[in-house]
Design an enzyme around this catalytic site. Structure first.
Site, PDB file in Angstrom:
ATOM      1  N   ASP A   1       0.812  -1.224   0.000  1.00 22.83           N
ATOM      2  CA  ASP A   1       0.000   0.000   0.000  1.00 22.83           C
ATOM      3  C   ASP A   1       0.847   1.275   0.000  1.00 22.83           C
ATOM      4  OD1 ASP A   1      -2.131  -1.694   0.238  1.00 22.83           O
ATOM      5  OD2 ASP A   1      -2.334  -1.439   2.404  1.00 22.83           O
TER       6      ASP A   1
HETATM    7  P1  NAP Z   1       0.925  -3.962   3.105  1.00 17.41           P
HETATM    8  O1  NAP Z   1       0.307  -3.022   2.158  1.00 17.41           O
HETATM    9  O2  NAP Z   1       0.088  -4.504   4.210  1.00 17.41           O
HETATM   10  O3  NAP Z   1       1.527  -5.143   2.234  1.00 17.41           O
HETATM   11  C1  NAP Z   1       2.331  -6.119   2.795  1.00 17.41           C
HETATM   12  C2  NAP Z   1       2.677  -7.114   1.703  1.00 17.41           C
HETATM   13  O4  NAP Z   1       3.631  -8.007   2.270  1.00 17.41           O
HETATM   14  C3  NAP Z   1       1.502  -7.963   1.262  1.00 17.41           C
HETATM   15  O5  NAP Z   1       0.980  -7.509   0.041  1.00 17.41           O
HETATM   16  C4  NAP Z   1       2.093  -9.393   1.180  1.00 17.41           C
HETATM   17  O6  NAP Z   1       2.005  -9.877  -0.161  1.00 17.41           O
HETATM   18  C5  NAP Z   1       3.561  -9.202   1.550  1.00 17.41           C
HETATM   19  N1  NAP Z   1       4.059 -10.290   2.382  1.00 17.41           N
HETATM   20  C6  NAP Z   1       3.466 -10.891   3.417  1.00 17.41           C
HETATM   21  N2  NAP Z   1       4.234 -11.867   3.900  1.00 17.41           N
HETATM   22  C7  NAP Z   1       5.362 -11.893   3.153  1.00 17.41           C
HETATM   23  C8  NAP Z   1       6.534 -12.679   3.143  1.00 17.41           C
HETATM   24  N3  NAP Z   1       6.722 -13.675   4.021  1.00 17.41           N
HETATM   25  N4  NAP Z   1       7.491 -12.418   2.225  1.00 17.41           N
HETATM   26  C9  NAP Z   1       7.314 -11.437   1.310  1.00 17.41           C
HETATM   27  N5  NAP Z   1       6.222 -10.656   1.268  1.00 17.41           N
HETATM   28  C10 NAP Z   1       5.252 -10.879   2.185  1.00 17.41           C
HETATM   29  O7  NAP Z   1       2.221  -3.353   3.806  1.00 17.41           O
HETATM   30  P2  NAP Z   1       2.830  -1.892   3.783  1.00 17.41           P
HETATM   31  O8  NAP Z   1       3.143  -1.477   2.392  1.00 17.41           O
HETATM   32  O9  NAP Z   1       3.898  -1.911   4.811  1.00 17.41           O
HETATM   33  O10 NAP Z   1       1.645  -0.956   4.237  1.00 17.41           O
HETATM   34  C11 NAP Z   1       1.181  -0.879   5.562  1.00 17.41           C
HETATM   35  C12 NAP Z   1      -0.316  -0.823   5.593  1.00 17.41           C
HETATM   36  O11 NAP Z   1      -0.749  -0.906   6.953  1.00 17.41           O
HETATM   37  C13 NAP Z   1      -0.864   0.456   5.000  1.00 17.41           C
HETATM   38  O12 NAP Z   1      -2.096   0.218   4.379  1.00 17.41           O
HETATM   39  C14 NAP Z   1      -1.084   1.295   6.257  1.00 17.41           C
HETATM   40  O13 NAP Z   1      -2.054   2.303   6.097  1.00 17.41           O
HETATM   41  C15 NAP Z   1      -1.554   0.225   7.219  1.00 17.41           C
HETATM   42  N6  NAP Z   1      -1.398   0.724   8.573  1.00 17.41           N
HETATM   43  C16 NAP Z   1      -0.169   0.856   9.114  1.00 17.41           C
HETATM   44  C17 NAP Z   1      -0.034   1.431  10.339  1.00 17.41           C
HETATM   45  C18 NAP Z   1       1.290   1.686  10.984  1.00 17.41           C
HETATM   46  O14 NAP Z   1       1.326   2.324  12.012  1.00 17.41           O
HETATM   47  N7  NAP Z   1       2.386   1.217  10.397  1.00 17.41           N
HETATM   48  C19 NAP Z   1      -1.147   1.858  11.030  1.00 17.41           C
HETATM   49  C20 NAP Z   1      -2.392   1.709  10.440  1.00 17.41           C
HETATM   50  C21 NAP Z   1      -2.505   1.134   9.214  1.00 17.41           C
HETATM   51  P3  NAP Z   1       2.008 -11.450  -0.463  1.00 17.41           P
HETATM   52  O15 NAP Z   1       0.895 -12.021   0.340  1.00 17.41           O
HETATM   53  O16 NAP Z   1       1.792 -11.521  -1.936  1.00 17.41           O
HETATM   54  O17 NAP Z   1       3.352 -11.966  -0.045  1.00 17.41           O
END
Ligand code: NAP
Length: 458
Positions: A381
């Site tokens: 994301d």
């Molecule tokens: P993300 O959008 O949740 O994507 C994580 C990706 O990691 C997934 O698409 C998954 O794809 C991949 N993944 C999972 N396990 C894996 C593995 N073992 N090896 C390789 N890839 C793996 O992560 P992000 O880009 O870090 O974004 C964070 C999200 O969390 C945002 O939407 C944000 O708004 C939300 N959020 C974060 C917080 C915060 O404080 N950090 C707070 C609120 C909301 P596959 O399944 O294809 O592997």
């Protein structure tokens, strides 16, 4: 003795302030945690030395029960589950504040300002207790993560809050009417549940920061009720830092507070793009190693998948190997990458990635255009270009990392599955993108191996 206790309280308050200050930068974060722990130890010892503390045996029993729950919780829950663990801690902290308030009410039935503080403490304590339990349930997927909504919800919630607050006011005016207290407590508990259920799992980490703030305010009010200055200070620090954190998180996701609290974000959305057939290009570890080897500037974008795979140490090895070969490797940290604020900083610090290589989004975003490779590892994301232009996307307006400006984009993840927001990512289908399908740790290990083999052959 009372004098010594006051000195300990002042020291403890100072340590809390320094702790927050130090925790705001990776280089001093460890010191910040130690300062916070030392401050808490002083606060506990100081309180135990107060002449009005009489029942040491009860305190000892509570200490044993608390440790029996807290120690396994800390050791057994993985890093990726920290948001729900934090929610549980807030639930316990808030319940403690509310129960202290209830005990104080039945024991002393205070009047005037003190009763006002006590009402504030119990209201916030009880609603934070049930609210945090709901947040825990959603994040742990014990409860449905989608928003639970029904017609007239906001009116019902506001009415419930108004009734609870009216009972609170009535208690301040007539504290001796003890029959009102259980009703007031029950309404507060119910309000906590109803406040959180309409909020989707996607917004839970932000909500937890907000609940953290409520728990802090409750503790601060408890400080007034018990005439304990340290509690007032520590609670205020907790309350304000939790509030600031939730504001930062809302900004990073381009959401307003009211939108988080009343917007029912996180409902399942199926975009047209998801059903369309598009082609992706993929590459092997060998090809990826070659591209990285011939690059001059590489920017790594870590995300939640890096944490799931526990690939931070392999990533460090890749950094070392590329740096040795004269490649400039930087890390771009999105404020909401992972599942909690600072998640990526903690992971990379664990693997001793040099702090000066880590850059915040605003600092590094303009540099992607000069990068030969943007290496996205388990992030999704936070680098979805739809956030810039697709008005129908739930993440529209969220600031993202400009990985698509790099010459080549390589994305390590296991499949084309969406991330947290549940939406497709057009980055994967771009001409300059190469998908590196596999588990982050295993894939990084293969790249490191290929680089080592190439070095030997050279
Ligand atoms: P993300 O959008 O949740 O994507 C994580 C990706 O990691 C997934 O698409 C998954 O794809 C991949 N993944 C999972 N396990 C894996 C593995 N073992 N090896 C390789 N890839 C793996 O992560 P992000 O880009 O870090 O974004 C964070 C999200 O969390 C945002 O939407 C944000 O708004 C939300 N959020 C974060 C917080 C915060 O404080 N950090 C707070 C609120 C909301 P596959 O399944 O294809 O592997």
């Amino acid at each position: 003795m009372q004098h010594a206790v006051q000195v300990m309280y002042v020291l403890s308050a100072a340590l809390f302030v320094f702790s927050l200050k130090w925790m705001s930068a990776p280089a001093t974060a460890r010191r910040g945690v130690l300062a916070g722990e030392a401050g808490m130890l002083l606060a506990v010892v100081g309180t135990l030395l107060r002449h009005d503390v009489v029942n040491y045996q009860w305190i000892f029993i509570a200490f044993l029960i608390g440790s029996a729950i807290g120690v396994p919780l800390a050791y057994l829950m993985p890093m990726t589950a920290v948001p729900q663990r934090t929610a549980l801690s807030h639930a316990f902290g808030a319940l403690a504040a509310a129960l202290v308030g209830a005990a104080e009410y039945y024991k002393h039935t205070p009047h005037g300002f003190i009763m006002g503080a006590l009402v504030m403490e119990t209201l916030l304590g009880f609603l934070t207790f049930t609210g945090s339990l709901m947040a825990f349930g959603k994040l742990q997927e014990i409860l449905p993560t989608r928003p639970i909504v029904y017609r007239g919800q906001n009116v019902i919630n506001l009415t419930l809050f108004a009734v609870a607050a009216s009972f609170g006011v009535a208690l301040v005016i007539h504290p001796e009417q003890t029959w009102m207290f259980p009703i007031f407590a029950g309404l507060s508990l119910l309000f906590g549940v109803l406040l959180i259920i309409p909020i989707g799992g996607a917004d839970m980490p932000t909500v937890i920061a907000l609940l953290n703030s409520y728990a802090g305010l409750s503790a601060s009010a408890m400080g007034f009720a018990l005439d304990n200055k340290l509690l007032i200070i520590a609670g205020a620090l907790d309350g304000s830092s939790g509030f600031i954190l939730s504001v930062i998180m809302c900004r990073a996701m381009n959401r307003s507070f009211t939108n988080v609290l009343f917007g029912a974000f996180g409902q399942v959305q199926v975009s047209a793009a998801q059903t369309a057939q598009r082609t992706v290009r993929s590459a092997s570890p060998e090809e990826a190693a070659e591209i990285l080897d011939s690059a001059r500037r590489v920017i790594v974008v870590p995300g939640y998948g890096l944490a799931v795979a526990q690939a931070q140490h392999k990533l460090r090895e890749l950094h070392d190997s590329l740096t040795r070969r004269g490649v400039d490797v930087q890390f771009a940290i999105h404020p909401v990458a992972g599942r909690m604020p600072g998640h990526m900083n903690v992971l990379l610090a664990e693997a001793d990635v040099p702090y000066d290589r880590l850059h915040e989004m605003d600092e590094i975003n303009s540099e992607f255009a000069q990068a030969d490779v943007a290496l996205v590892i388990g992030a999704n994301d936070v680098c979805n270009p739809a956030a810039r232009h697709d008005r129908s996307s739930p993440i529209y307006g969220m600031p993202i990392l400009n990985v698509d400006h790099a010459r080549t984009v390589m994305v390590i993840k296991r499949s084309l599955s969406p991330g947290f927001a549940g939406i497709d990512n057009e980055l994967f289908y771009m001409d300059r993108t190469l998908m590196l399908f596999g588990d982050a740790k295993a894939f990084l290990a293969s790249i490191v191996k290929e680089l080592a083999a190439a070095a030997k052959a050279a």
